[in-house]
Design a protein around this motif. Structure first.
Motif, mmCIF file in Angstrom:
data_model
loop_
_atom_site.group_PDB
_atom_site.id
_atom_site.type_symbol
_atom_site.label_atom_id
_atom_site.label_comp_id
_atom_site.label_asym_id
_atom_site.label_seq_id
_atom_site.Cartn_x
_atom_site.Cartn_y
_atom_site.Cartn_z
ATOM 1 N N GLU A 1 37.777 41.329 -11.852
ATOM 2 C CA GLU A 1 37.322 40.986 -13.114
ATOM 3 C C GLU A 1 36.864 39.552 -13.137
ATOM 4 O O GLU A 1 35.992 39.350 -14.059
ATOM 5 N N LEU B 1 36.018 49.163 -11.775
ATOM 6 C CA LEU B 1 37.446 48.412 -12.399
ATOM 7 C C LEU B 1 38.341 49.421 -12.432
ATOM 8 O O LEU B 1 39.478 49.120 -12.113
ATOM 9 N N ILE C 1 33.025 40.068 -12.699
ATOM 10 C CA ILE C 1 32.637 40.751 -13.851
ATOM 11 C C ILE C 1 32.311 39.280 -14.950
ATOM 12 O O ILE C 1 30.982 39.032 -15.337
ATOM 13 N N GLN C 2 33.290 38.678 -15.018
ATOM 14 C CA GLN C 2 32.950 37.448 -15.917
ATOM 15 C C GLN C 2 31.763 36.431 -15.353
ATOM 16 O O GLN C 2 30.945 35.958 -16.102
ATOM 17 N N LYS D 1 42.030 44.030 -8.240
ATOM 18 C CA LYS D 1 41.681 44.177 -9.944
ATOM 19 C C LYS D 1 41.295 42.861 -10.132
ATOM 20 O O LYS D 1 40.364 42.490 -11.309
ATOM 21 N N ALA D 2 42.247 41.776 -10.037
ATOM 22 C CA ALA D 2 41.973 40.504 -10.636
ATOM 23 C C ALA D 2 40.580 39.766 -10.117
ATOM 24 O O ALA D 2 39.964 39.077 -10.801
ATOM 25 N N LYS E 1 31.887 47.100 -13.459
ATOM 26 C CA LYS E 1 32.769 47.711 -14.486
ATOM 27 C C LYS E 1 32.849 49.220 -14.061
ATOM 28 O O LYS E 1 33.975 49.717 -14.550
#
Length: 154
Positions: free
Chosen positions: A91, A132, A94-95, A87-88, A129
């Motif tokens: 994320e 996620l 995504i950034q 998950k990290a 997204k």
């Protein structure tokens, strides 16, 4: 059917994610990494007087390519799965695709390669997204890292 999808289908243990969605995300990440690498190279081939204006775009492209490649690799590994780590990483991806997409969009009117890269980043961001929420630890399966089965013959 892509090789990614075929590899997921041949995995000998259970994968607690929909194979089609997961393979789509991995393929999007791989494609985005390629687009970002090619965009950075194209930026470096622009006239020398434009390079200072493209420096941040080049940096964002290279960061995004590396993060997308790492994320595709993490999503391709399921033995010893750790939902929190995955998950990290998603994320972070995504950034990275958001930052790179925004950076390329600033130059998309002048450079077709930036327009295409921004498009790839946006598509990858949507795919990530969508994945996620499925990475939330559910109480089923491994949430903590665990040891894989010992190798035979060792």
């Amino acid at each position: 059917m892509t090789y990614t999808a075929q590899m997921l289908d041949t995995y000998p243990a259970e994968i607690n994610l929909e194979h089609d969605r997961l393979s789509h995300v991995i393929d999007a990440l791989t494609s985005c990494a390629q687009a970002c690498t090619a965009c950075a190279d194209s930026c470096l081939s622009e006239p020398a007087d434009e390079l200072p204006r493209l420096a941040r775009c080049i940096r964002d492209n290279l960061d995004c390519a590396d993060i997308c490649t790492a994320t595709a690799a993490v999503l391709s590994r399921h033995t010893g799965y750790d939902a929190r780590l995955t998950k990290a990483q998603v994320e972070a991806a995504i950034q990275a695709v958001k930052t790179c997409g925004d950076s390329c969009a600033e130059h998309s009117d002048q450079h077709a390669h930036c327009r295409l890269c921004a498009q790839s980043c946006r598509e990858t961001e949507r795919a990530l997204k969508g994945l996620l929420p499925l990475l939330e630890p559910s109480g089923k399966g491994a949430q903590q890292p665990h040891r894989a089965a010992p190798q035979q013959g060792m």
